[in-house]
Structure formats: C-alpha cells, structure tokens
Motif scaffolding. Structure first.
Motif, PDB file in Angstrom:
ATOM      1  N   SER A   1       0.866  -1.177   0.000  1.00 39.99           N
ATOM      2  CA  SER A   1       0.000   0.000   0.000  1.00 39.99           C
ATOM      3  C   SER A   1       0.905   1.230   0.000  1.00 39.99           C
ATOM      4  O   SER A   1       2.109   1.122   0.233  1.00 39.99           O
ATOM      5  CB  SER A   1      -0.878   0.009   1.248  1.00 39.99           C
ATOM      6  OG  SER A   1      -0.068   0.141   2.404  1.00 39.99           O
ATOM      7  N   GLU A   2       0.322   2.390  -0.227  1.00 39.81           N
ATOM      8  CA  GLU A   2       1.122   3.612  -0.278  1.00 39.81           C
ATOM      9  C   GLU A   2       1.822   3.844   1.061  1.00 39.81           C
ATOM     10  O   GLU A   2       3.033   4.013   1.129  1.00 39.81           O
ATOM     11  CB  GLU A   2       0.207   4.786  -0.614  1.00 39.81           C
ATOM     12  CG  GLU A   2       0.939   6.068  -0.898  1.00 39.81           C
ATOM     13  CD  GLU A   2       0.094   7.281  -0.527  1.00 39.81           C
ATOM     14  OE1 GLU A   2      -1.110   7.279  -0.830  1.00 39.81           O
ATOM     15  OE2 GLU A   2       0.662   8.197   0.080  1.00 39.81           O
ATOM     16  N   SER A   3       1.040   3.769   2.165  1.00 43.61           N
ATOM     17  CA  SER A   3       1.646   4.051   3.465  1.00 43.61           C
ATOM     18  C   SER A   3       2.500   2.879   3.931  1.00 43.61           C
ATOM     19  O   SER A   3       3.504   3.063   4.622  1.00 43.61           O
ATOM     20  CB  SER A   3       0.570   4.395   4.493  1.00 43.61           C
ATOM     21  OG  SER A   3      -0.480   3.460   4.451  1.00 43.61           O
ATOM     22  N   GLY A   4       2.137   1.663   3.530  1.00 44.80           N
ATOM     23  CA  GLY A   4       2.947   0.498   3.879  1.00 44.80           C
ATOM     24  C   GLY A   4       4.303   0.563   3.204  1.00 44.80           C
ATOM     25  O   GLY A   4       5.333   0.202   3.785  1.00 44.80           O
TER      26      GLY A   4
END
Lengths: 505, 505
Positions: A269-272
């Motif tokens: 994911s983007e934040s991951g």
C-alpha cells in the motif's frame, strides 16, 4: 551425491559452476550448524541484545561452544567474557554481533581475520535510517563481506535452527523439535513470532532466517539454498523489497516448481511502502504487478502471519494432492450452514452424501435436531467420540469426499461441568478419545481430518477451557491432523494447497 | 410519550393503528420482563432442556417467581415441581416449554387458558424435520397462538435478557450487565455463542432472541419491535430464511435508517441452503440478490460471528461518525507495514503525520530502530506507557487523524520474565497503566483508541500470557476502547461503521 548431478544437469554442464554452488552452499550449511559461536557485545548485566542472545543460546541448550565477547571483559553466568574476538583461543565458526553500529565494521573485520565463516549482525543504525552515515556504515560491511565472510543482517534478529540449537532474538524458549518448514524474512519481529506460533500450532522448522537489511545473504540466494536444502520441504518468505527483481522471480519460479512457497509481501500500500522504506530501506513496488508475478510463479501469497501459519501447517501435514469435496461435521445447524457457505467461494464442495451412507449415519445420530446429509449436524456438543468415529468412517466411503472438517465446541463442557459440580473440565471433556478416534478414522478411511476448535468463551474465569483446547490441539497436531480456529482459515489453507498441487500435477 | 407521537406521524395518522402497535409492543415488552415464569418439562434429574433451563435461571439470579412443571411431580433444588400449569396457584407471565414435540400443543393450550402472555418452545421435532407429522404439529401451535398467546420457537434456545434475568439455553453464567446490543437469531447455538462472546469482548446486550422455526414471532415483527425498543441501539440479525421477503426488506430499511443493523445471512451457498432447509425449514435464496438488497437497506452484512462481534462492539463504543485517517502505533516495523497494507483496501488512510508532530514524537522514541512517520514504529515492545501517552497526544493533534490503532505485543514480557527470574507476568506487564494512559489520551485528544492485542504465544505453558491479555482486554473495553485480535478485524469494523454513518449523514 544426487544433488550434484541434479545441479550439474540443470546448469547445462560446467564443472566449475557446480563446484562453486556446492562450495557456497557448504559455507551456508556451516552457518546453520556452527560448532562454536562468538557473541560480540555481551554485557555482564542489563537487557541488551548481546546479553539476551547469549542467555537465549544457553536456555535453548545450544550444544556447541559459546564465547561471549566485550571489550570491558567481566563474566556472565560463570563464564569469562573475552575482551576481543582475537583473544579467543579457539577456532570460531559463527559470530553474532550486537555492538553499536559504528563499532560493527571493526568487529566484523576481526571475525574475518580470525577465519569466521559467517556472522549475523543484530545491531541496527545502518541503511534503514536513511542517513548518509548509516548508508556508509553498511557499505563498509559489504566491502568486508566480499573479502570472505558471509553476513546475515544488519538490523535483524538472526537465525533459528532447532536442529543445531542456534536461536534468534529473543527466542530462549523456542522449540528444539526440527521440522520441514523454513522461513526467510526481512522482519525480525515476524520471524520470532512465527517461531513461537509454530511451537503451539505444530509447525516445525528446518530454519528461520531473519536477514533484516540483507547487505550480503538475502532473498534470492537463500531461496536457491533452501531449494536444495534436504531438510526443507515448505518455504515461507516475508519480503518487503528485493535486491534484484528479475533474478528473484527467476529463482522463485525454479523453487516453486519443486517445493511449495508461501509469501507475505509487505509494503504494497502507499503508506505500507513508506513504512517499509524506513524499516529495511526497501522499495515496496506495485501491488497488481507483484500479485500477478507471484501467481505466475505458482507461489501462495498470504496476507498475514496467521494465514501463513494455516497454509504452512496444512502443506506440512496433508498428503500432496488436490482436495475438492469435504465432509463437514458439527453440532448445531448454523455451524454447518456457515461451513458450507464458507467453502463455496474457495471452490470446495460440501456435497450431499450417498443415500445409503446418509441412512447409516442417521442410525448413529441423536434425534431429533440432527441431520445426516452434509454438513452432518450432530445436534449437540456432547456426542460421544465413538459415534464421531463411525460417522467419519461412513463419510469416508463417499467417493466425492476428499477430506473431513470436524468442528468441536469443547467449551460447551463448561456448562456440563457447572451442572455436575466438583469435576475438572479436562476430565469430563473426551478430547483424548476424540483425537484417537479421528486418527483411527483417518487411517482406515484414508481421508485427512482437519479439526476446527473455536473458543467463544475467553472470559477471565474460563482459562480451564483454553487449557483443554490447547491440549486437544497438541494431541491432534502430534497425530498429524491440523487444527484451526475457524472453518474459514481451514478452507483457505486447503484451497491454497489444492491450487498448488493442481499446478504440479 | 415521544414514541407514540413518532409512530403516529409515521403511520400518517389513525389512532387505532397506533394503539394496536403499542398494545402489541406492550405484550412483547412483558415477555422480556416477566414477573413469573412456568418451566414445563423439568425433570428431578438428568440433563434435559427443561431441567437445564430451570437451573440456568436460578444460577443467573432471575428475581421473579419460577414454577417448575412436570406431570410426574417431584422436586428440584428444594422446590416443588407442579404436576401441571393449571396446578400453579399464581398468575404466570411467561412459559418455557421443553416437553417432547407431540406434547407441546396441549401444554401451550394450557398456558393460553391460564392467560400466559408469551411462551418459548425449546423442543424440536416440528417443521424442521420435513415430515408431515412435524409440519402438522407446528400448524397446531400457530392455531393456538392466534387465539391469544405469543410464541418464540419452536426449535430454539429462547430469550436472554440480562436486565430482567431471563436466560437462554444453556446460559447459566451469561452476564447480567445490560447493554444496547440486540441479537435476533434463527439459530440457538449462534445466539448463546454470541452471548458468551459478548461477556469477554465487552458487548452488552439489551436482549438476545433465538426464535428457531419462528412459527409466530420472528424476524420482521421483532425488527420493528427493536426499532422502537429504547434499550436497543445496535441490532444484530442471524437469518437463514424469511417468512415474507418484501415485508422483511421494508422493515429492514426503516430500521436501518434509525439504528445500525448487522446481518449474517446463512445458507447462501448451494450446500448451505440445503443445510438451512433441514435446520429451520428455511429457503436460502440467491446470494447476489440478497447481498444487493442488504446493501440497498444500508445494512452491514458480515460473514461470521467473530466479524459480527467486531462490528457490534465498535458500533456500541465509538462515537457515531465517519472515520477516515488512522494513526498506527506498534513495536516492530513489519507490524506497522502490515497495518498500513491492511488499511488501504478498507478505504482507511494511514497518512504521514505533520512534520512538527513527527519531530516531537521522534524525541520520545527509543533509537535506533524506531520511526515517527505513521505507522509509528516504537521499535521495541517494552516502551513505557507514559511515552505511548505522549505519542498518542501528538498524533491526535494531526487534523488528518480520526482514530488510533495501538498494537501491543504484551506476550514479549514473557521473555523479560525469563530474564528477570521469579516474578509474576502480571506484575511486570504494565497493562493497567497502559489502559489508563490510552483512556487519558482519548479524553484529551478526542480521538478514539482501538487496541490490537495479538497473542502468538498460545502454548500450554503460556496460560499466564492469556491471563494478562484477558485482563488487559477487560480494562480497555470497560474504559470504552474496543480490543481486537488483529488489525484486519479492527479496520473491517471501522470501515463498516464509517460506511453506515456516511449514509446517515
């Protein structure tokens, strides 16, 4: 040696190449089975990594020689702490380094000079910090490694190998029972968690390797090593980013053609992905591309450690084949309905049993409130194991049934206990007989049995139920029958295994 | 009474209609709060349903009058067993019938003659058997009901109402703490399981109604009752088949516009539907149609009881609003990455924190190995609660953060315990302080805190960890902070709540 011929053929000839591979594997083999370990950065007191990993090796019963090292000297648990690696009068196979980052290069160089084959570096403060200093320090490690010492880490929890007694951080009480599942992980926390999960779920390990930043040994080379490791049958991987994507997927495809591979890809994911950058300096990558590539390699992608455990356990216990039809047995109609509803999206059928078998099962079932079609509703949770055995044997005779799901709500015996008065829960719950009859039915009927053991009573004064459930789980897994918390987890695992062996067929 | 006016307006006038609804609700109200109960089919010994439900009412401390009935007479726990309902010298509000199916109609008729308002019939052997006899017996019950007595069942586990002390089968030790969550269920097993789950998860109930075959009171009427029940704020439903689809969905839409409704629809697969037919004589229905209809009604569809618990708990504890951005705090990089990866598919953002807040958090964090962006990696599991409080307060100041996910791996204190020697795990694990600081941070920062409490150590000799986890969970839920086994469960629950309040906005 079969392995040599095999490699030789696959490499398309070339004596030198084969020899190099074997030589390289021999070094790694020695890392997993060291006769002597130096632990650098062991304080006499406190809770530091060095001291902790030293105590862990003592606790787990590592049988080789341990040499604690600290420039301040002193002693620990009655053993002398050497002031330097050079001061150790013995040959050292493996080193564990747990000193502050800026002191790691010199410690590593000292190990190399002494002829140490491999070292794991637990210290953090390298490329994962994103600072020029951290990145430069890690470059120094790489330079030393190239001069002739293999590295695990830095910023890792090390290696766990139950056979040799090598353990990871903090792992003093991991299991010593060796098995066939390996884990290769960029995360230390996840590595040790998987080790502990394996202990109670009945997953036994050949080795767990937490390689952290992976400045030397990392995913691709270790995958190739595990492919040829005779002790490893199932390979689990936790990866945040890979050093060489093309080579990694080539290796993955080769390996998965021979042994099942289960992967968690972190940072999709983007934040991951942002978090992965600061964790192990990895680039996350595009989710859709990763997933398609993993599918093409016939790798089982899982979301989290629980799912990885379910799938690894099932791969390690069930005969290698495709499973299509399932007989479900549970006490309570909604349970069976839920199981059937859950099976369908996984492509698993819960077919009506053959009419004559239904009639035979109906003879055995308590009435009214029961049902013999499939799911078989045994109507109440106190049905005796001897009837469960009979039902399993009848259902096994149906040619559309490939495996059994047995749902047991043992917590209901708590209500019985309240009715009966002063008795122990473990004494009135027939879990020992249950494990015995299920194993017998599996041996006679030749269809695997999977147990679902939910616990909806997790109150503070219900610890006795948890105790009985845990003992039940151990008996079942020791007898080769995997145990799950929910039917969903079990069906998901079976579906993964079926998908893999359909491809391998 | 506000309720009257409200109903009156919605019905578009008509005094008679309003009065009828109120009258009907008054009868149902009396069923949930009976001053006297006759239990018909109580044996002096054995483990039958009648005896069991009698003992359960004594154990749970029902304060009204209990009258055991059995044509053979005798006594139970020092109380006289009446030979018939007619022989009871007192007025009876509610009857629990647990005699063999063929004896139920006459017992019910006797209740009606005596002026009993409502009865629950635990006995099975009715339409769910699919036999002409079973179906005919159930028709007899319907005929008697129409003459003036309301029925729950047959083939059910009855009613649980913690406020009045009414309990269901086998339920002797369900909680007496009343709450705002109701469950309406066609399955008895699922009903009592939810009751027990609520006890340790901190879900408190207004009432649980297991209505089984539902020959009189069932889904639609009860939904309308719960809509107006001032004690119910969240409505859970387990349904296999409905008596009148159009009317059910009309009611569902009306109800969901005022109170959140969470549904498990059982029997949506081919084999699940077959099982539902023999469980409660229900027709399963088409999966796609059901799911679309439920979505249109703004009902939260869940797959199983665990998910229902997650969502019901979160609806009952979190302020009613939409939640978009989440601050994640955990010890260990992979954990945070997994949390971020898990959040994205649920439409929940884990945004980078404001630069000044990151800097402030970095001051507090142990180094190296930690990260202050978001997920916040606190690097090790032993970080003091006072720092956790500070981090929560800083993160709360970010306008993009709507709630907090705190992941605590308390099982790591077991390793600390092994290092420290002879200490109790509960004494070295700072869970009390943790609950206190999280609640304080929630009060000051005005953003809800959700705790994730995984337990990867479930070995037989690790029961002490389970004990600490259970106590931690209780402290958190008592303080209004929901606790989950995994981040996935938490995000799924928050996403459900956000979806609902987006619609209600």
């Amino acid at each position: 040696m079969v392995l040599t011929i095999n490699l030789y053929q696959k490499a398309g000839g070339g004596f030198l190449a084969t020899e190099n591979i074997l030589q390289e594997f021999a070094d790694i083999d020695r890392i997993f089975d060291p006769k002597s370990i130096a632990i650098i950065g062991v304080s006499s007191e406190g809770l530091g990594f060095g001291r902790s990993i030293f105590i862990s090796h003592r606790s787990i019963g590592y049988e080789g020689k341990l040499y604690p090292v600290n420039k301040r000297g002193g002693s620990i648990e009655g053993m002398k702490i050497y002031s330097s690696i050079e001061a150790i009068p013995d040959k050292i196979d493996f080193a564990i380094i747990a000193v502050p980052a800026h002191l790691v290069p010199s410690a590593l160089e000292a190990c190399r000079s002494k002829g140490v084959v491999g070292a794991e570096i637990l210290s953090s403060g390298f490329s994962e910090t994103g600072t020029p200093e951290g990145i430069a320090l890690e470059e120094e490690l790489k330079t030393i490694a190239k001069k002739g010492i293999r590295l695990i880490g830095p910023n890792c929890f090390g290696i766990y190998c139950p056979k040799s007694g090598l353990t990871m951080l903090p792992g003093p009480d991991l299991s010593r029972k060796p098995g066939s599942v390996a884990l290769l992980s960029q995360s230390g926390g996840l590595s040790v968690d998987f080790g502990y999960i394996g202990k109670w779920r009945g997953i036994h390990f050949s080795k767990i390797i937490s390689f952290g930043n992976g400045c030397d040994l990392r995913e691709t080379e270790m995958l190739r090593y595990l492919r040829h490791d005779p002790e490893t049958r199932v390979i689990c991987v936790y990866i945040e980013g890979v050093a060489d994507g093309r080579d990694f997927f080539t290796a993955l495809k080769e390996v998965a053609a021979e042994k099942p591979v289960i992967i968690i890809k972190g940072g999709l994911s983007e934040s991951g992905s942002r978090a992965a950058a600061s964790h192990t300096a990895s680039l996350g990558g595009n989710k859709a591309i990763w997933e398609a590539a993993l599918r093409q390699c016939h790798v089982t992608q899982v979301e989290n450690l629980e799912e990885m455990s379910d799938v690894a356990l099932t791969f390690s216990l069930l005969p290698p084949r495709e499973y299509k039809g399932c007989a479900v047995m549970g006490g309570g109609g909604a349970l069976g309905i839920a199981a059937a509803d859950t099976a369908e999206p996984y492509g698993i059928k819960v077919p009506s049993l053959r009419k004559d078998l239904q009639e035979a099962i109906l003879e055995v079932l308590p009435k009214p409130g029961s049902s013999a079609t499939n799911p078989v509703d045994i109507a109440n949770p106190y049905v005796s194991p001897k009837y469960i055995r009979e039902i399993l044997l009848y259902a096994s005779q149906d040619e559309n049934i490939d495996f059994h799901i047995v749902i047991q709500l043992l917590y209901h015996y708590k209500a019985l206990q309240l009715n009966l008065g002063n008795v122990k829960l473990g004494e009135i719950t027939p879990y020992k007989e249950l494990a015995k009859v299920c194993r017998e039915a599996m041996d006679i009927g030749k269809k695997p049995v999977m147990l679902i053991l939910p616990n909806i009573r997790r109150d503070e004064d219900d610890l006795e139920i948890e105790e009985v459930n845990r003992e039940t789980r151990r008996l079942f897994t020791e007898a080769g029958m995997p145990v799950f918390d929910s039917v969903k987890n079990a069906f998901n695992a079976v579906a993964s295994i079926s998908r893999y062996y359909r491809y391998r067929r």
